[in-house]
Design a protein around this motif. Structure first.
Motif, short mmCIF file in Angstrom:
data_model
loop_
_atom_site.label_atom_id
_atom_site.label_comp_id
_atom_site.label_asym_id
_atom_site.label_seq_id
_atom_site.Cartn_x
_atom_site.Cartn_y
_atom_site.Cartn_z
N SER A 58 18.09 -16.40 3.19
CA SER A 58 17.54 -15.16 2.65
C SER A 58 17.58 -14.09 3.74
O SER A 58 17.93 -14.39 4.88
N ASP A 61 14.49 -6.64 5.64
CA ASP A 61 14.53 -5.72 6.77
C ASP A 61 13.13 -5.21 7.07
O ASP A 61 12.17 -5.58 6.40
N THR B 144 7.75 -9.04 6.30
CA THR B 144 9.16 -9.46 6.36
C THR B 144 9.31 -10.88 5.80
O THR B 144 10.31 -11.18 5.14
N TYR B 145 8.34 -11.73 6.02
CA TYR B 145 8.40 -13.07 5.41
C TYR B 145 8.29 -12.95 3.89
O TYR B 145 9.00 -13.64 3.15
N GLY B 147 9.27 -10.52 2.14
CA GLY B 147 10.58 -10.01 1.71
C GLY B 147 11.61 -11.12 1.62
O GLY B 147 12.40 -11.19 0.67
N LEU B 148 11.60 -12.03 2.61
CA LEU B 148 12.54 -13.17 2.57
C LEU B 148 12.30 -14.02 1.33
O LEU B 148 13.25 -14.41 0.64
N TYR B 149 11.04 -14.31 1.04
CA TYR B 149 10.74 -15.14 -0.14
C TYR B 149 11.17 -14.43 -1.42
O TYR B 149 11.68 -15.06 -2.35
N ARG B 151 13.48 -12.04 -1.87
CA ARG B 151 14.93 -11.96 -1.98
C ARG B 151 15.51 -13.33 -2.37
O ARG B 151 16.44 -13.42 -3.17
N ARG B 152 14.94 -14.40 -1.82
CA ARG B 152 15.38 -15.75 -2.15
C ARG B 152 15.14 -16.03 -3.64
O ARG B 152 15.99 -16.61 -4.32
N ALA B 155 17.78 -14.36 -5.70
CA ALA B 155 19.09 -15.01 -5.62
C ALA B 155 19.11 -16.34 -6.36
O ALA B 155 20.11 -16.68 -7.00
N VAL B 197 9.93 1.41 0.49
CA VAL B 197 10.31 0.04 0.82
C VAL B 197 9.69 -0.33 2.17
O VAL B 197 9.78 0.43 3.13
N VAL B 198 9.02 -1.48 2.22
CA VAL B 198 8.46 -1.97 3.47
C VAL B 198 9.39 -3.02 4.07
O VAL B 198 9.75 -2.96 5.25
N ALA B 199 9.71 -4.03 3.27
CA ALA B 199 10.62 -5.09 3.68
C ALA B 199 11.43 -5.44 2.43
O ALA B 199 10.92 -6.04 1.51
N ASP B 200 12.69 -5.03 2.44
CA ASP B 200 13.54 -5.20 1.27
C ASP B 200 13.40 -6.60 0.70
O ASP B 200 13.48 -7.56 1.45
#
Lengths: 141, 396
Positions: A58, A61, B144-145, B147-149, B151-152, B155, B197-200
């Motif tokens: 993943s 930004d 940011t974490y 955001g990672l979750y 975005r995952r 997908a 947007v803070v963390a895409d």
């Protein structure tokens, strides 16, 4: 700042982890004290290079300036950077890192291939703080 | 199953950015909980504080600090630190004391005066602290974490940013009905989409704020409750405080990497799912028995993740459950009727206790405009930094 997490230059640059000699568990950041696998009686931990290439698990930004201890120059406008979590197939581990400068979320997709390269975290008059960064493969900028 | 304990009282200080000290919020919440229980502070045999970081000394002060402020009366004291799970661990400690016969009545208090903006680690050069390292080496903030979750999920499961926004729309409408919530204004999907947007791919209104706040509970043995004439109290039937199972293969705050699965196969369930399962097993109930759930919606996307981890739906079906309205008021399993962190913000040591306060009011039928009809069983869920699981199941 983080001794022994990476080594080498150019195409030889790698992240460094450790591996348990008894159960083959891999650790990054390096674990030098003891094996953390609860099913392992414990073995010596040896330094190993990690795979240089992996797949994007993943990404995101940071559009706002992070607080300290991240080091930035408050006099300069904030330039967002990209973070990529990367799956390394052989080690079956996911490692987070910054993308190389210039790579934005628009350049990425889950599952895309990236490789590890040496980068600069920041520099001041006395020190250049190096780090690892992820770069989409096929990009050489 | 273990024994049950009674919730005799619940209390809060309204959440916000009040600019005062955490002791003030905790004392106000404690007094409200004592009044709700119909007890005097002198009736309390033990106090457990969920710790607040003060002057760089996390952990040393909370229980005794509240006891001192309420007036030294010789009560047994404990203080617990488990990051966001601190409140649940305080409840667990109180429950253990009651079930062990060490105390009849225990006051549980959590309160905080949170800093503005991003949470950050304590000062100094501390490369032995994973929390310090992720900021220093990566600048990886909590969002940011998230955001990672998020975005995952997009997908893997096909979630959309519009789905995420609908979580905020739902929770803000509930927060508008809660006098203790910091944000009491309904938010539209357009307003979420218009925020920065803070963390895409997450925007400001997808991410919970930091807040001041306090929450407290008065817990007792069932026998004590009966002696007080409370024959049908809300009861705590389970408190899950599990750690992950090696190898933990989902990147977790504040880690830079996951455990490697090179030498040991990961468990079939994730850490978050194991938190709920442990609570269900201890309570002897399942997700089908729930009337409501209070979950840690640090981000809108994370609330959808909890739906799956609590077993409210299958893996990848969280957004579908939301779209069907199942987790909204009147739905099959309403989630975050309090308004959630979306409406409260984070006051770390208080939030897990505040979740149990909401369950208490709901199970008593005292939640006013937010009331879930015929509420009988509720679960709370959250996860504390460094591998602290937490879930509480309360019944009536």
């Amino acid at each position: 700042m983080v001794a022994g997490w990476f080594a080498g230059d150019g195409d030889d640059f790698t992240l460094l982890g450790t591996r348990c000699s008894a159960c083959a568990s891999v650790f990054f950041p390096r674990e030098d004290g003891w094996c953390r696998n609860p099913g392992c009686a414990g073995g010596d931990l040896a330094e190993i290079p990690l795979s240089r290439r992996g797949r994007v698990w993943s990404y995101t930004d940071s559009r706002y300036r992070p607080p300290s201890p991240y080091v930035t120059d408050p006099e300069l406008p904030w330039e967002p950077y990209t973070l990529i979590a990367v799956e390394l197939a052989a080690e079956r581990i996911v490692v987070l890192g910054q993308a190389v400068p210039g790579v934005t979320v628009a350049d990425l997709a889950v599952g895309a291939e990236v490789e590890v390269v040496a980068g600069v975290l920041h520099e001041d008059g006395e020190t250049v703080w190096t780090t690892w960064q992820w770069r989409p493969t096929g990009v050489t900028a | 199953m273990t024994g049950e304990v009674a919730v005799l009282g619940a209390g809060m200080h309204p959440w916000g950015k009040w600019g005062r000290g955490f002791v003030e919020y905790g004392v106000a919440a404690a007094r409200a909980a004592l009044a709700d229980a119909g007890l005097e502070w002198r009736d309390v045999g033990s106090i457990v504080g969920a710790d607040t970081v003060r002057g760089g000394y996390p952990g040393y002060v909370a229980g005794a600090t509240f006891a001192r402020a309420l007036g030294w009366q010789g009560a047994r004291v404990a203080s617990v630190y488990a990051a966001c799970a601190s409140g649940a661990q305080a409840v667990a400690a109180a429950r253990a004391q009651i079930l062990a016969g060490l105390a009849d009545v225990v006051l549980v208090v959590g309160a905080d005066a949170a800093p503005k903006g991003f949470f950050r680690p304590a000062g100094g050069d501390r490369p032995d602290d994973p929390d310090w390292l992720r900021f220093r080496v990566l600048g990886a903030t909590n969002p940011t974490y998230f955001g990672l979750y998020a975005r995952r999920r997009m997908a893997v499961h096909g979630d959309t940013v519009e789905d995420f926004a609908q979580v905020k729309v739902k929770n803000s409408a509930l927060g508008a009905l809660n006098p203790y919530a910091r944000y009491r204004k309904r938010v539209s999907a357009d307003e979420v989409a218009a925020s920065a947007v803070v963390a895409d791919p997450l925007r400001l209104l997808d991410i919970c704020a930091t807040s001041d706040g306090g929450a407290a509970l008065v817990l007792s043995s069932l026998e004590f409750a009966r002696r007080r004439g409370v024959t049908e109290p809300v009861r705590i039937r389970a408190v899950s405080t599990v750690t992950p199972t090696y190898p933990n293969t989902v990147l977790d705050l504040p880690d830079i990497a996951t455990d490697s699965a090179a030498a040991a196969e990961p468990a079939t369930e994730t850490f978050r799912a194991s938190i709920a399962r442990a609570a269900y097993e201890e309570a002897g109930v399942g997700p089908e028995d729930l009337s409501l759930a209070e979950v840690y919606d640090l981000s809108t996307a994370l609330e959808l993740q909890w739906y799956e981890d609590l077993g409210l739906c299958g893996e990848g079906e969280g957004a579908k459950l939301l779209r069907e309205g199942a987790t909204a008021p009147g739905g099959r399993i309403p989630v975050n009727m309090s308004g959630g962190l979306a409406s409260f913000g984070e006051a770390v040591p208080a939030q897990a206790i505040a979740q149990v306060c909401e369950l208490t009011w709901q199970l008593r039928g005292e939640a006013g405009d937010r009331q879930v009809e015929h509420a009988r069983v509720g679960i709370t869920a959250n996860q504390g930094l460094f591998g602290h699981g937490s879930a509480v199941i309360a019944v009536r």
